[in-house]
Design an enzyme around this catalytic site. Sequence first.
Site, PDB file in Angstrom:
ATOM      1  N   GLN A 113      28.769 -35.634  -9.627  1.00 40.69           N
ATOM      2  CA  GLN A 113      27.759 -36.670  -9.754  1.00 40.69           C
ATOM      3  C   GLN A 113      27.023 -36.528 -11.072  1.00 40.69           C
ATOM      4  O   GLN A 113      26.729 -35.420 -11.527  1.00 40.69           O
ATOM      5  CB  GLN A 113      26.775 -36.542  -8.592  1.00 40.69           C
ATOM      6  CG  GLN A 113      25.764 -37.648  -8.479  1.00 40.69           C
ATOM      7  CD  GLN A 113      24.844 -37.405  -7.299  1.00 40.69           C
ATOM      8  OE1 GLN A 113      25.209 -36.714  -6.364  1.00 40.69           O
ATOM      9  NE2 GLN A 113      23.650 -37.960  -7.349  1.00 40.69           N
ATOM     10  N   CYS A 119      24.982 -40.067  -4.769  1.00 43.35           N
ATOM     11  CA  CYS A 119      25.774 -39.082  -4.037  1.00 43.35           C
ATOM     12  C   CYS A 119      26.513 -39.739  -2.882  1.00 43.35           C
ATOM     13  O   CYS A 119      27.595 -39.309  -2.492  1.00 43.35           O
ATOM     14  CB  CYS A 119      24.883 -37.952  -3.522  1.00 43.35           C
ATOM     15  SG  CYS A 119      23.650 -38.479  -2.316  1.00 43.35           S
ATOM     16  N   HIS A 286      20.906 -35.940   1.146  1.00 40.89           N
ATOM     17  CA  HIS A 286      22.053 -35.818   0.246  1.00 40.89           C
ATOM     18  C   HIS A 286      23.329 -36.034   1.056  1.00 40.89           C
ATOM     19  O   HIS A 286      23.473 -35.493   2.147  1.00 40.89           O
ATOM     20  CB  HIS A 286      22.030 -34.420  -0.368  1.00 40.89           C
ATOM     21  CG  HIS A 286      23.000 -34.205  -1.479  1.00 40.89           C
ATOM     22  ND1 HIS A 286      22.965 -34.938  -2.651  1.00 40.89           N
ATOM     23  CD2 HIS A 286      24.020 -33.339  -1.615  1.00 40.89           C
ATOM     24  CE1 HIS A 286      23.917 -34.512  -3.455  1.00 40.89           C
ATOM     25  NE2 HIS A 286      24.585 -33.547  -2.845  1.00 40.89           N
ATOM     26  N   ASN A 318      29.827 -30.780  -1.604  1.00 43.30           N
ATOM     27  CA  ASN A 318      28.624 -31.309  -2.239  1.00 43.30           C
ATOM     28  C   ASN A 318      29.045 -32.066  -3.502  1.00 43.30           C
ATOM     29  O   ASN A 318      29.699 -31.494  -4.375  1.00 43.30           O
ATOM     30  CB  ASN A 318      27.703 -30.136  -2.611  1.00 43.30           C
ATOM     31  CG  ASN A 318      26.384 -30.599  -3.194  1.00 43.30           C
ATOM     32  OD1 ASN A 318      26.250 -31.723  -3.654  1.00 43.30           O
ATOM     33  ND2 ASN A 318      25.406 -29.710  -3.179  1.00 43.30           N
ATOM     34  N   TRP A 320      27.578 -32.662  -6.072  1.00 41.46           N
ATOM     35  CA  TRP A 320      27.114 -32.042  -7.306  1.00 41.46           C
ATOM     36  C   TRP A 320      28.154 -31.091  -7.889  1.00 41.46           C
ATOM     37  O   TRP A 320      28.071 -30.691  -9.044  1.00 41.46           O
ATOM     38  CB  TRP A 320      25.820 -31.258  -7.045  1.00 41.46           C
ATOM     39  CG  TRP A 320      24.633 -32.117  -6.781  1.00 41.46           C
ATOM     40  CD1 TRP A 320      24.527 -33.459  -6.993  1.00 41.46           C
ATOM     41  CD2 TRP A 320      23.376 -31.692  -6.262  1.00 41.46           C
ATOM     42  NE1 TRP A 320      23.277 -33.902  -6.626  1.00 41.46           N
ATOM     43  CE2 TRP A 320      22.544 -32.834  -6.174  1.00 41.46           C
ATOM     44  CE3 TRP A 320      22.866 -30.462  -5.859  1.00 41.46           C
ATOM     45  CZ2 TRP A 320      21.245 -32.778  -5.710  1.00 41.46           C
ATOM     46  CZ3 TRP A 320      21.550 -30.410  -5.387  1.00 41.46           C
ATOM     47  CH2 TRP A 320      20.756 -31.555  -5.315  1.00 41.46           C
TER      48      TRP A 320
END
Length: 674
Positions: A113, A119, A286, A318, A320
């Site tokens: 991301q 997200c 998230h 995740n 991220w």
Amino acid sequence: MKPASFGVKTHTHTHTHTHTPTPRPHHALLSLSHFIHLCRRMVVPYEGQSFSALKRQCLQSGSLFEDPLFPATDQSLFYQSNHIGHVTWKRPKDLCSNPHLFVDGISGHDLNQGQLGNCWFVAACSSLASGGTLWEKVIPNWKDQEWDESYAGIFHFRFWRFGKWVDVVIDDRLPTVNGELVYCHSNDSNEFWSALVEKAYAKMCGCYEALDGGNTADALVDFTGGVSEPMDLMENAFKDDEEKRNELFERVLKVHDRGGLISCSIRATTAADMEARLSCGLVKGHAYAVTDVRRVRLGHGLLAYFRSDKLTMIRMRNPWGEKEWNGAWSDSSEEWKKVSKSERERMGVTVRDDGEFWMTFDDFIANFTDIILCRLINTSYLSFHKTWAEAVMLGSWQRHDNPLLNRAGGCTNQKDSFLQNPQYVFDVKKPEDEVLISLQQEDRRATLRKGRGENLAIGFEIHRVEFNRIFRMHVTQQKVGGSVYINSRSVFRRIELMEGRYVIIPTTFDPDLEGVFMLRIFTDLSSDCRELTLHEPPQTCWSGLCGYPTLVTQIHVLNANGLAGQDSDGVSDPYVIIRCEGEKVRSPVYKNTRSPNFDIKGIFYRKKANRPIRIEIYNHNALMDSFLGQVTLPAEPGEFQQTLHLRDKGDHRDNDLPGTLTVAIVTSTLLTNI
């Protein structure tokens, strides 16, 4: 999601910074009707842009494509003002010497991301990249979309919108700051599929900023054409009920094994909670992609195959690309010593901070609050797995001053106008059936710049009605279920329904709001779904000769008690038939009872008020059904309920037979009263 006033739910959006792959078996999205078959496969060019024609023009002219509909300006990035400083748009060839769509195939690890709170979208992309060959529908003809001799700076991607696939053309100019991609990017500096898919989605939604906060369920549907079921893990007491947890795991495993996509999150209840990292390593507010679900065998060597110990486990990522769960079964935890090396390799267990991690399903339930299951609805006849019959209805909420023509009545709080909404009737043809219902509105995200505002708060109710209803309802009947009201693009409900006829009423929460919607209903057997448009029997040229109804009567057969036990075991298999002016309504058979709870209704538009209505009860037998008794009703105007003794037929009709029948009757001279 959080509840708002008056029962409406609104989205709390998640804002965060954040070789050909081996396909996993899944089932084709086939449909039963030719219309749905064509629509599902129909590919419509977005804004009329034809990829093949535009690419051919570029190759003939020797110029690289520059998209006039999504220019390399701040207009394509923001609604109003620039939030991130000076942006330079660069093509992949300006960022590296050897760009590719894919490097070593496609996987959930290809996405990280960027400076957008999307997200939800990146998590859906991670699920897509981990979900077999589903991505090939979103990224068509991928081998022809590479930087080779036919490169022209033009790419195209497909998303499922409102019953059809939309082909979105883009150029490959990507926003950068200081030579780095601003938004979604891959771990490999020369891999660009994720950045280009994000750009195409941003174009369809209006601009990149339109992706800042959203709903993973919508993106999952856009990638698959399936239906998304959001589930609140806190509402159903999964944490405290092992049996419910096991049932949920089986459902999640089934969706995963059949090629569906799954996402999950931990709800943030305040703005301060958003993106808050918990001590266990998980992040609130998230969206995480679920990339695997399985039972894991414990133990080592041959003995492991003879043990019954298996853990229910789930793997997540995740978006991220970092920050993982640090509890039991995290990447480097001691628990992995309980699993053989071969089992760990088969599961793809790694010890690195790549954002992907395993946890037990019990720990998952204890920590996560929401999960989204996006099912690929299998409607193929040629399948060993569960198949569905699908009905697709396109409709709209439209205001009109005439109450009989108004179709924007608002929710059930609006008692005077609720039933003015569109109404759709469908049949459940099994004694009991699991029914999936999805209501979707046109996405307003792309029209925010035009002032159309946010999505409407929408929902629906389901009413059980007469077995023979073919005209619109004018009074509410037996409500058996419905959805929440939420300003989401879609709402979903999975519900068990008994055999009978039902009416779905899709509505906006507030009255007088206009919009377009698509209603999808999935049942085991064809539901014969159709819209109810007429209020009463139409008058034709034959009405003067054959007569026109002067009364409408609703017969509700509630129950019977003390019926004769005609079978060898002292009970019967009764069913009821309601007869009126040559028409009849027959109930299902009720097994092994002398006191059936029939609970069925019939509605009759009557031309001969003096002709009685007869209700007969029979015992179902293999060779020939036998008579159990009947009652006769005058059904004059009015409303009443009574319990009647069963009588015999013919010359013996005055003789009582064992049992009583309880019925409720409503008769009106106004045909639009029921």
